[in-house]
Design a protein around this motif. Structure first.
Motif, PDB file in Angstrom:
ATOM      1  N   ARG A   1      57.657  -8.737  48.611  1.00 53.65           N
ATOM      2  CA  ARG A   1      59.030  -8.892  48.139  1.00 53.65           C
ATOM      3  C   ARG A   1      59.054  -9.558  46.758  1.00 53.65           C
ATOM      4  O   ARG A   1      59.859  -9.197  45.888  1.00 53.65           O
ATOM      5  N   THR A   2      58.137 -10.481  46.546  1.00 57.10           N
ATOM      6  CA  THR A   2      58.088 -11.161  45.240  1.00 57.10           C
ATOM      7  C   THR A   2      57.732 -10.178  44.126  1.00 57.10           C
ATOM      8  O   THR A   2      58.303 -10.214  43.022  1.00 57.10           O
ATOM      9  N   GLN A   3      56.741  -9.296  44.421  1.00 55.65           N
ATOM     10  CA  GLN A   3      56.347  -8.317  43.414  1.00 55.65           C
ATOM     11  C   GLN A   3      57.496  -7.369  43.074  1.00 55.65           C
ATOM     12  O   GLN A   3      57.682  -6.982  41.897  1.00 55.65           O
ATOM     13  N   ILE A   4      58.309  -6.988  44.067  1.00 51.86           N
ATOM     14  CA  ILE A   4      59.438  -6.075  43.813  1.00 51.86           C
ATOM     15  C   ILE A   4      60.527  -6.821  43.021  1.00 51.86           C
ATOM     16  O   ILE A   4      61.144  -6.251  42.092  1.00 51.86           O
ATOM     17  N   GLU A   5      60.790  -8.089  43.350  1.00 46.55           N
ATOM     18  CA  GLU A   5      61.814  -8.859  42.629  1.00 46.55           C
ATOM     19  C   GLU A   5      61.447  -9.021  41.155  1.00 46.55           C
ATOM     20  O   GLU A   5      62.320  -9.027  40.275  1.00 46.55           O
ATOM     21  N   ARG A   6      60.146  -9.128  40.887  1.00 46.80           N
ATOM     22  CA  ARG A   6      59.730  -9.256  39.501  1.00 46.80           C
ATOM     23  C   ARG A   6      59.982  -7.986  38.700  1.00 46.80           C
ATOM     24  O   ARG A   6      60.147  -8.036  37.470  1.00 46.80           O
ATOM     25  N   LYS A   7      59.962  -6.835  39.380  1.00 49.72           N
ATOM     26  CA  LYS A   7      60.177  -5.565  38.697  1.00 49.72           C
ATOM     27  C   LYS A   7      61.648  -5.110  38.730  1.00 49.72           C
ATOM     28  O   LYS A   7      61.960  -4.053  38.157  1.00 49.72           O
ATOM     29  N   LYS A   8      62.485  -5.880  39.387  1.00 46.95           N
ATOM     30  CA  LYS A   8      63.907  -5.486  39.478  1.00 46.95           C
ATOM     31  C   LYS A   8      64.588  -5.724  38.127  1.00 46.95           C
ATOM     32  O   LYS A   8      64.487  -6.798  37.541  1.00 46.95           O
ATOM     33  N   ILE A   9      65.324  -4.728  37.653  1.00 47.27           N
ATOM     34  CA  ILE A   9      66.064  -4.800  36.376  1.00 47.27           C
ATOM     35  C   ILE A   9      67.520  -4.426  36.655  1.00 47.27           C
ATOM     36  O   ILE A   9      67.795  -3.347  37.190  1.00 47.27           O
ATOM     37  N   TYR A  10      68.392  -5.322  36.291  1.00 46.74           N
ATOM     38  CA  TYR A  10      69.838  -5.066  36.464  1.00 46.74           C
ATOM     39  C   TYR A  10      70.280  -4.207  35.284  1.00 46.74           C
ATOM     40  O   TYR A  10      70.234  -4.644  34.133  1.00 46.74           O
ATOM     41  N   PRO A  11      70.761  -2.991  35.520  1.00 46.95           N
ATOM     42  CA  PRO A  11      71.162  -2.142  34.387  1.00 46.95           C
ATOM     43  C   PRO A  11      72.335  -2.774  33.602  1.00 46.95           C
ATOM     44  O   PRO A  11      73.277  -3.315  34.195  1.00 46.95           O
ATOM     45  N   ASP A  12      72.280  -2.732  32.291  1.00 51.00           N
ATOM     46  CA  ASP A  12      73.340  -3.319  31.456  1.00 51.00           C
ATOM     47  C   ASP A  12      74.662  -2.589  31.659  1.00 51.00           C
ATOM     48  O   ASP A  12      75.743  -3.195  31.645  1.00 51.00           O
ATOM     49  N   ARG A  34      63.323   2.043  41.418  1.00 48.49           N
ATOM     50  CA  ARG A  34      62.417   1.868  40.291  1.00 48.49           C
ATOM     51  C   ARG A  34      61.629   0.558  40.414  1.00 48.49           C
ATOM     52  O   ARG A  34      60.450   0.487  40.057  1.00 48.49           O
ATOM     53  N   ALA A  35      62.270  -0.451  40.937  1.00 51.25           N
ATOM     54  CA  ALA A  35      61.571  -1.727  41.107  1.00 51.25           C
ATOM     55  C   ALA A  35      60.439  -1.609  42.137  1.00 51.25           C
ATOM     56  O   ALA A  35      59.345  -2.171  41.948  1.00 51.25           O
ATOM     57  N   VAL A  36      60.687  -0.869  43.224  1.00 48.05           N
ATOM     58  CA  VAL A  36      59.640  -0.697  44.248  1.00 48.05           C
ATOM     59  C   VAL A  36      58.462   0.105  43.689  1.00 48.05           C
ATOM     60  O   VAL A  36      57.289  -0.235  43.909  1.00 48.05           O
ATOM     61  N   ARG A  37      58.768   1.150  42.938  1.00 50.01           N
ATOM     62  CA  ARG A  37      57.711   2.010  42.419  1.00 50.01           C
ATOM     63  C   ARG A  37      56.930   1.353  41.268  1.00 50.01           C
ATOM     64  O   ARG A  37      55.762   1.703  41.034  1.00 50.01           O
ATOM     65  N   ALA A  38      57.530   0.421  40.563  1.00 51.29           N
ATOM     66  CA  ALA A  38      56.841  -0.237  39.440  1.00 51.29           C
ATOM     67  C   ALA A  38      55.993  -1.419  39.884  1.00 51.29           C
ATOM     68  O   ALA A  38      55.126  -1.883  39.120  1.00 51.29           O
ATOM     69  N   ALA A  39      56.209  -1.930  41.082  1.00 49.20           N
ATOM     70  CA  ALA A  39      55.456  -3.105  41.548  1.00 49.20           C
ATOM     71  C   ALA A  39      54.041  -2.703  41.944  1.00 49.20           C
ATOM     72  O   ALA A  39      53.771  -1.557  42.323  1.00 49.20           O
ATOM     73  N   SER A  40      53.142  -3.672  41.848  1.00 49.78           N
ATOM     74  CA  SER A  40      51.754  -3.482  42.278  1.00 49.78           C
ATOM     75  C   SER A  40      51.501  -4.389  43.475  1.00 49.78           C
ATOM     76  O   SER A  40      51.891  -5.566  43.466  1.00 49.78           O
ATOM     77  N   PHE A  41      50.822  -3.876  44.485  1.00 49.53           N
ATOM     78  CA  PHE A  41      50.623  -4.588  45.751  1.00 49.53           C
ATOM     79  C   PHE A  41      49.137  -4.756  46.018  1.00 49.53           C
ATOM     80  O   PHE A  41      48.309  -3.910  45.644  1.00 49.53           O
ATOM     81  N   ALA A  42      48.807  -5.854  46.670  1.00 51.84           N
ATOM     82  CA  ALA A  42      47.417  -6.130  47.045  1.00 51.84           C
ATOM     83  C   ALA A  42      47.070  -5.405  48.344  1.00 51.84           C
ATOM     84  O   ALA A  42      47.949  -4.875  49.043  1.00 51.84           O
ATOM     85  N   ALA A  43      45.785  -5.411  48.670  1.00 52.52           N
ATOM     86  CA  ALA A  43      45.334  -4.796  49.930  1.00 52.52           C
ATOM     87  C   ALA A  43      45.695  -5.687  51.104  1.00 52.52           C
ATOM     88  O   ALA A  43      45.898  -6.901  50.952  1.00 52.52           O
ATOM     89  N   PHE A  44      45.779  -5.091  52.275  1.00 47.04           N
ATOM     90  CA  PHE A  44      46.119  -5.852  53.476  1.00 47.04           C
ATOM     91  C   PHE A  44      45.001  -6.867  53.765  1.00 47.04           C
ATOM     92  O   PHE A  44      43.818  -6.560  53.581  1.00 47.04           O
ATOM     93  N   PRO A  45      45.309  -8.003  54.246  1.00 45.33           N
ATOM     94  CA  PRO A  45      44.275  -8.909  54.740  1.00 45.33           C
ATOM     95  C   PRO A  45      43.581  -8.306  55.960  1.00 45.33           C
ATOM     96  O   PRO A  45      44.138  -7.468  56.675  1.00 45.33           O
ATOM     97  N   ALA A  46      42.348  -8.719  56.193  1.00 49.37           N
ATOM     98  CA  ALA A  46      41.572  -8.152  57.303  1.00 49.37           C
ATOM     99  C   ALA A  46      42.192  -8.466  58.650  1.00 49.37           C
ATOM    100  O   ALA A  46      42.086  -7.672  59.602  1.00 49.37           O
ATOM    101  N   ASP A  47      42.864  -9.625  58.762  1.00 51.38           N
ATOM    102  CA  ASP A  47      43.458 -10.010  60.044  1.00 51.38           C
ATOM    103  C   ASP A  47      44.937  -9.699  60.122  1.00 51.38           C
ATOM    104  O   ASP A  47      45.639 -10.218  60.992  1.00 51.38           O
ATOM    105  N   ALA A  48      45.440  -8.840  59.210  1.00 51.08           N
ATOM    106  CA  ALA A  48      46.852  -8.464  59.224  1.00 51.08           C
ATOM    107  C   ALA A  48      46.990  -7.020  59.671  1.00 51.08           C
ATOM    108  O   ALA A  48      46.312  -6.133  59.136  1.00 51.08           O
TER     109      ALA A  48
END
Length: 236
Positions: A149-160, A203-217
């Motif tokens: 969620r943090t990665q998506i919030e960072r890529k969120k842009i409010y259109p002017d 656009r915010a979801v598609r622009a974000a980069s995500f890490a790999a799943f943890p082994a115990d997740a």
């Protein structure tokens, strides 16, 4: 006819008569010899008799006579030896008891285990390491979802344009990630009522980069579906 010629005629007749008798004798002799030859019996040859003799029959030879084996004569025991042995008594050896010494306890020697030969096939095969069983960790899953969620919030842009027009709203997006963190798909789960804000959320979801799943997740799952609510507000 004169008397002078008479004796000559008589002489000729006598000569003729003698010659005729001689000739007659020869003819008779020839006739007799011919008759003797004709009446002589011809020798008769004895007929040849051929006798075919049959080959002599060979009678089977009688089997050779096997003489029974002669009985083996057992040697006669010597009577004087038996009498001497029977007369002499058997002497028993005198056994002296020996005190038995306690044997020392055997030392414990280490047992050497021979090395088991490894076949060449086993050497070429890679060793299969057993994967340890991983227990599912709910805390690790919660931390990973918060990071997404943090990665998506960072890529969120409010259109002017939407800000100038006073557009505001909440967009809920649904998206799927695999265990490597790759985005598989994304869609609008709940619209804000403004297509401009909905497209900004995607656009915010598609622009974000995500890490790999943890082994115990999410153990045993290759993909995971997430939902995130994005708020677009002038005062936010």
């Amino acid at each position: 006819m004169t008397t002078a010629t008479m004796p000559t005629m008589y002489d000729n007749r006598e000569w003729v008569a003698q010659g005729g008798s001689l000739l007659l004798g020869l003819v008779l002799a020839l006739a007799i010899s011919k008759l003797a030859i004709q009446h002589e019996p011809m020798p008769v040859e004895a007929p040849i008799q051929i006798t075919l003799s049959e080959p002599p029959l060979e009678l089977p030879k009688p089997p050779p006579r096997v003489e029974p084996p002669k009985p083996i004569e057992q040697p006669k025991p010597q009577e004087h030896v038996q009498q001497k042995v029977a007369a002499e008594p058997i002497r028993q050896p005198i056994v002296t008891p020996i005190a038995a010494k306690p044997s020392p306890a055997p030392e414990a020697n280490p047992v050497s285990v021979p090395d088991v030969p490894v076949s060449p096939v086993a050497k070429t095969l890679p060793k299969v390491e057993e994967t340890p069983v991983v227990q599912r960790n709910a805390a690790a899953e919660g931390r990973f979802a918060q990071d997404v969620r943090t990665q998506i919030e960072r890529k969120k842009i409010y259109p002017d344009s939407a800000r100038d027009l006073g557009m505001s709203g909440v967009v809920e997006v649904v998206y799927v990630l695999d265990r490597t963190g790759k985005l598989m798909k994304a869609d609008i789960a709940s619209s804000s009522g403004f297509p401009t804000l909905d497209q900004a959320a995607l656009r915010a979801v598609r622009a974000a980069s995500f890490a790999a799943f943890p082994a115990d997740a999410w153990v045993g799952e290759n993909q995971k579906e997430f939902r995130t609510r994005l708020v677009f507000s002038v005062n936010y």
